[in-house]
Design a protein around this motif. Structure first.
Motif, short mmCIF file in Angstrom:
data_model
loop_
_atom_site.label_atom_id
_atom_site.label_comp_id
_atom_site.label_asym_id
_atom_site.label_seq_id
_atom_site.Cartn_x
_atom_site.Cartn_y
_atom_site.Cartn_z
N MET A 10 -44.81 -37.49 87.86
CA MET A 10 -44.23 -36.28 88.45
C MET A 10 -42.75 -36.49 88.77
O MET A 10 -41.95 -35.58 88.67
N ASN A 11 -42.42 -37.76 89.10
CA ASN A 11 -41.04 -38.10 89.40
C ASN A 11 -40.14 -37.86 88.21
O ASN A 11 -39.09 -37.25 88.32
N ILE A 12 -40.61 -38.34 87.07
CA ILE A 12 -39.87 -38.16 85.82
C ILE A 12 -39.66 -36.68 85.55
O ILE A 12 -38.59 -36.24 85.15
N PHE A 13 -40.71 -35.93 85.84
CA PHE A 13 -40.66 -34.50 85.56
C PHE A 13 -39.58 -33.80 86.38
O PHE A 13 -38.78 -33.03 85.85
N SER A 14 -39.51 -34.12 87.69
CA SER A 14 -38.51 -33.44 88.51
C SER A 14 -37.11 -33.91 88.15
O SER A 14 -36.15 -33.14 88.20
N LEU A 15 -37.01 -35.16 87.73
CA LEU A 15 -35.72 -35.67 87.27
C LEU A 15 -35.27 -34.91 86.02
O LEU A 15 -34.14 -34.48 85.89
N MET A 16 -36.25 -34.72 85.13
CA MET A 16 -35.99 -34.03 83.89
C MET A 16 -35.51 -32.60 84.15
O MET A 16 -34.56 -32.12 83.54
N MET A 17 -36.18 -31.96 85.10
CA MET A 17 -35.85 -30.56 85.37
C MET A 17 -34.54 -30.41 86.13
O MET A 17 -34.04 -29.30 86.30
N SER A 18 -33.98 -31.52 86.61
CA SER A 18 -32.73 -31.41 87.34
C SER A 18 -31.54 -31.21 86.40
O SER A 18 -30.46 -30.84 86.83
N THR A 58 -41.56 -33.86 77.30
CA THR A 58 -41.47 -34.96 78.27
C THR A 58 -41.33 -36.30 77.54
O THR A 58 -40.50 -37.14 77.90
N LEU A 59 -42.15 -36.48 76.51
CA LEU A 59 -42.05 -37.72 75.72
C LEU A 59 -40.67 -37.87 75.11
O LEU A 59 -40.09 -38.96 75.11
N SER A 60 -40.14 -36.76 74.60
CA SER A 60 -38.84 -36.84 73.94
C SER A 60 -37.75 -37.18 74.97
O SER A 60 -36.77 -37.84 74.65
N TYR A 61 -37.96 -36.74 76.20
CA TYR A 61 -37.00 -37.07 77.26
C TYR A 61 -37.10 -38.55 77.63
O TYR A 61 -36.09 -39.25 77.72
N ILE A 62 -38.33 -39.03 77.79
CA ILE A 62 -38.51 -40.42 78.20
C ILE A 62 -38.03 -41.39 77.12
O ILE A 62 -37.31 -42.34 77.39
N TYR A 63 -38.43 -41.14 75.88
CA TYR A 63 -38.14 -42.09 74.81
C TYR A 63 -36.93 -41.70 73.97
O TYR A 63 -36.68 -42.30 72.93
N ALA A 64 -36.23 -40.64 74.40
CA ALA A 64 -35.04 -40.19 73.67
C ALA A 64 -35.33 -39.94 72.20
O ALA A 64 -34.57 -40.33 71.32
N THR A 65 -36.48 -39.28 71.93
CA THR A 65 -36.82 -38.94 70.54
C THR A 65 -36.44 -37.47 70.30
O THR A 65 -36.26 -36.71 71.25
N PRO A 66 -36.32 -37.07 69.03
CA PRO A 66 -35.99 -35.67 68.74
C PRO A 66 -37.07 -34.74 69.28
O PRO A 66 -38.27 -34.98 69.08
#
Ligand SMILES: Nc1ncnc2c1ncn2[C@@H]1O[C@H](COP(=O)(O)OP(=O)(O)OP(=O)(O)O)[C@@H](O)[C@H]1O
Ligand SMILES: [Mg+2]
Lengths: 238, 271
Positions: free
Chosen positions: B1-9, B238-246
């Motif tokens: 969930m932490n990653i998610f809120s970071l992503m949405m920031s 989310t995966l693409s954000y974490i692993y910097a994939t297309p």
């Protein structure tokens, strides 16, 4: 004016004529049975009458204020795609949509019509079942219920008794007769059951590859044209 | 969930998620009828036309959505007419139009000297592509698509299940064919920026095919398709954000995984 007037029509697929120069009329309250061998063009004629196929010559006219949304239609089974995810009640309900106009949902009375027709055809217990998992006869009943929902002034049935058991066949003939007599709904039915046709219809249209007959049942029984067909079927005209 | 809120920031991520969810919903619902009517090729054709139109818009300096949407809607009419006229010839006609548009787009972008970066982002999508106005327009359009689809759901079912019956009994099937084509065109254009022209049609096809492995009636197939599509999108982005994939490719791969799972569940349920 008649409900449907076919005036010298020719129906063709890819410019190959299937039916040529055919004329007949269907009046309000008529019960027309269309007989004929496989490939004679009966289903093609149904599509012409329903406006799905334009005649290459001649004209099909609707009279008596008949509009498309007062027609119920049972297609020949082979025309439906088999692997479609749909429940019985979804299919039957789709028959009522022509009464909605631009209103997108079924009204209460229409839901009752759906229920009544499902009850009548004995498919209420199947209503949540998937259409593609039913037996051929059960599928036929579902499509019949849908056609009944859509019918207002006219019902067009392409081989309605195909695949039905004898009891269901008799019930169906009785039902169609009621619709015809009591509710004054005109019937156009394609059939291979010549005795059923003679016993129920008011008019017969018999298509053969190079020949045809159109007239009342009485004319059909007493005339020359029907001799060979009635004999094959054991004769019903004694 | 932490990653998610970071992503949405990140504002651009926020925009991508909002538009992505809406596009996933539209595409998956329309996809059910396109797949069942064997029209999924149209989705593919339209996305390629959209790519060509996008290239023209960017070279001429117009805002992308406003030019692309009318062109793709026009193409949708054309493709629908072609498939109606004849099934076999229609197929090749779609291929001709879509490869033609693709070639034209590639040519325009390379000649105009904007380079491979642009080409890449048009073909395979980029979540950075969307501006704030783009997002607002996308949200409005996809909400309209969703409303129209749901309001006309019953008639869309009737036309999809048995077009001849619908036409014979007085339903204006022409109108609903056009409606479906226009809604598809709009959905594709909106989704194309993020997913890329090559990948957007996967959003139309995969959820519908997956749902049909398990469900056997129309409403559950449509609902499952919509939910599955949104879930796959969220996992993919989310995966693409974490692993910097297309992004586009990640979402498609998640959809493939979902298809495999649904396929196996379907097989087990059948036994
Ligand atoms: N879509 C089509 N395209 C081209 N030809 C067709 C098409 N449908 C039917 N035909 C041809 O038209 C002729 C008449 O077919 P139709 O289906 O009307 O026969 P039918 O009288 O209903 O036969 P059956 O008793 O088997 O139902 C056949 O020779 C058939 O090959
Ligand atoms: Mg037939």
């Amino acid at each position: 004016m008649a409900l449907i007037t076919c005036d010298n029509i020719t129906l063709s697929y890819d410019s190959r004529p299937i039916i040529s120069d055919l004329s007949f009329v269907v009046s309000q309250g008529d019960y027309l049975c269309i007989l004929g061998e496989n490939g004679a063009g009966k289903s093609t004629l149904m599509k012409g009458i329903l406006g799905l196929l334009k005649p290459t010559s001649g004209e099909i006219k609707y009279g008596d204020e008949l509009v498309q949304s007062e027609i119920g239609y049972l297609p020949q089974q082979s025309d439906i795609q088999r692997d479609f995810p749909a429940s019985v009640s979804e299919v039957v309900s789709s028959g009522c949509l022509n009464k909605c106009g631009i209103f997108p949902f079924l009204k209460k009375t229409q839901k009752e019509t759906v229920k009544k027709n499902m009850d009548f055809l004995g498919i209420t217990e199947l209503s949540h079942k998937c259409y593609q998992d039913l037996s051929g006869g059960q599928q036929q009943r579902v499509l019949l219920a849908r056609a009944l929902c859509a019918a207002g002034k006219l019902i067009v049935l392409d081989e309605p008794v195909a695949g039905l058991d004898p009891v269901a066949t008799n019930e169906l003939y009785a039902l169609i007769k009621t619709l015809n007599k009591k509710y004054n709904i005109s019937v156009i039915m394609v059939s291979h059951d010549i005795n059923g046709a003679i016993n129920n219809a008011t008019h017969i249209l018999h298509l053969e590859h190079n020949d045809m007959f159109y007239g009342t049942v009485k004319e059909y029984i007493t005339g020359e044209f029907s001799k060979k067909f009635l004999n094959i079927n054991g004769g019903n005209n004694k | 969930m932490n990653i998610f809120s970071l992503m949405m920031s990140y504002p651009f991520m926020m925009r991508a998620v909002v538009v992505g969810i809406l596009v996933s919903l539209c595409a998956s619902m329309l996809g059910v009828c396109l797949v069942l009517r064997k029209l999924s090729m149209i989705g593919d054709g339209l996305s390629h036309v959209g790519f060509g139109a996008l290239a023209i818009a960017s070279v001429l300096g117009f805002s992308p959505l406003e030019i692309t949407i009318p062109i793709v809607i026009a193409a949708a009419f054309l493709l629908l007419k072609l498939t109606e006229s004849s099934k076999i010839k229609g197929d090749s006609a779609i291929a001709i139009i879509s490869t033609g548009a693709l070639a034209l787009g590639v040519m325009i972008i390379s000649v105009s000297g904007n380079g491979n970066a642009d080409l890449n982002s048009y073909l395979f999508g980029s979540i950075l592509a969307m501006s704030n106005t783009d997002m607002i327009l996308s949200v409005v359009l996809s909400v309209v698509v969703l409303i129209l689809f749901n309001v006309f759901y019953n008639k869309i079912f009737a036309v999809t299940f048995d077009e001849e019956f619908a036409r014979a009994t007085g339903i204006n099937t022409e109108l609903f064919n056009i409606l479906i084509a226009v809604l598809t065109a709009v959905t594709i254009v909106i989704g194309m920026r993020m997913m890329g022209a090559m990948l957007i049609s996967s959003l139309i096809i995969f959820p519908a095919i997956s749902s049909m492995r398990i469900f056997k009636t129309f409403k559950p197939v449509t609902i499952c398709s919509a939910i599955l599509s949104v879930i796959c999108f969220m996992i993919g982005i989310t995966l693409s954000y974490i692993y910097a994939t297309p992004t586009g490719a990640s979402i498609v791969l998640v959809n493939i995984a979902a298809l495999l799972i649904f396929f196996i569940i379907g097989k087990i349920l059948k036994k």
